[in-house]
Design a protein around this motif. Structure first.
Motif: not given
Lengths: 192, 192
Positions: B132-139, A11-19
């Motif tokens: 997790l799925a949601a935020i990964q998808r967002m990313a 999850i944290v990695v995904a946030i980083r990807r977004i940023i």
DNA sequence: GCCAATTGGTTCGCGCACGAACCAGTAAGG
DNA sequence: CCTTACTGGTTCGTGCGCGAACCAATTGGC
């Protein structure tokens, strides 16, 4: 894939990807129009507001005063906006978009937000709702660090945040102040 | 009270909230241990790796070389890490955590990630998976701007946490002066 | 009228973040 | 060897992003 990663880590990695995605997009913008994301965003909002004080603009784009001052400096340097003191209240500085600014906007690519929005539109209604609920919950959990615990939110209690889209709409909240109306009693300000 | 905000806008706002929460936490860290989020994260990862080159460390914390160099400068200045050149390959710079660094770590509060993790544990399994799925998808949607490459995160430990700034207020930057440690395969490096 | 709060913006100082340019060193080819 | 290519880190320049400190006006008390 991702075997060693815990779910939380992912999850944290995904946030980083977004940023990072936001950052990458900003750099692409620089190549295309010579403006960064925050600059384009500010210019866009300024155009929508038509006439706004620095404070109102800062609120609309969700940036602090000092940060916005820097961005405005760059926009002024490029001749995209005017920065004038109001005669009514001489503390206030009024921002308007120049001709060149409007031209730039006309040829500017969309903000990441807008592209993202398009992708969202490709999803089913329930998916969007789910995404929203998920990310809001995430935000709430993160904000709960110091203050009280996670507020019970279902997606209703939201900040104002009229992060502008492309729909030409005037910001509704602008800190009720004298700036709004079209009063053009402003003078050029001679910044060094 | 959810006025004119579209669902899409709300998502964007939520992302902002997350970024801001990370920032807020970083500032709290500064008050508590005098280290920023990125600094603490770097120190932590360095401790876990034991001995690592700058490049390896950069990879582990997902920061660019120049960025990490700056962070290492600050950590060295505080005497929390050693920075020495390897004798084997004298281009390589080896990072180790000092005694003081370990002490600091021992008394340091958790990274946002860890607090966040605790909250996550309070959720049901299916909820976590959904988040997790949601935020990964967002990313993924955000990354899909220009290049179409799949994320690809190398399966290592991907710790992470914070991002932007705060203000610890110390002296201006100096070239890192290595603090002595034991020799292994490395020599002191005398910058400046 | 006059001095104290308050408000609006800017300046200052610091940190994060990155690409480009730049030095080592090291490795590859001849 | 000596030249060329490459790699690991740092330096340089730019742009966020913010709080604290700072002016400059405006407003509030009296």
């Amino acid at each position: 894939m991702t075997q060693g990663l815990t779910l939380e880590d992912q999850i944290v990695v995904a946030i980083r990807r977004i940023i990072r995605a936001i950052d990458v997009h900003s750099k692409q913008l620089v190549e295309q129009v010579g403006l960064t994301g925050p600059q384009l965003m500010t210019l866009k909002v300024a155009a929508e507001l038509g006439t706004a004080s620095v404070g109102a603009l800062a609120k609309a784009v969700h940036l602090s005063g000092p940060t916005l001052t820097g961005i405005l400096d760059r926009l002024v340097r490029r001749g995209l906006i005017n920065r004038v003191t109001a005669t009514r209240d001489r503390r206030s500085v009024v921002i308007t978009v120049t001709e060149k600014g409007y031209e730039t906007l006309a040829s500017a690519p969309s903000l990441l937000q807008e592209r993202f929005r398009q992708k969202l539109e490709g999803l089913a209604e329930w998916e969007r709702t789910m995404l929203l609920a998920a990310i809001q919950r995430m935000a709430a959990m993160m904000e709960a660090g110091e203050m009280e615990d996670v507020p019970v939110l279902d997606g209703e209690m939201l900040i104002d945040a009229s992060v502008p889209g492309e729909t030409p709409r005037i910001a509704p909240f602008i800190e009720g102040e004298s700036i709004s109306g079209g009063h053009d009693d402003v003078n050029e300000r001679n910044y060094g």
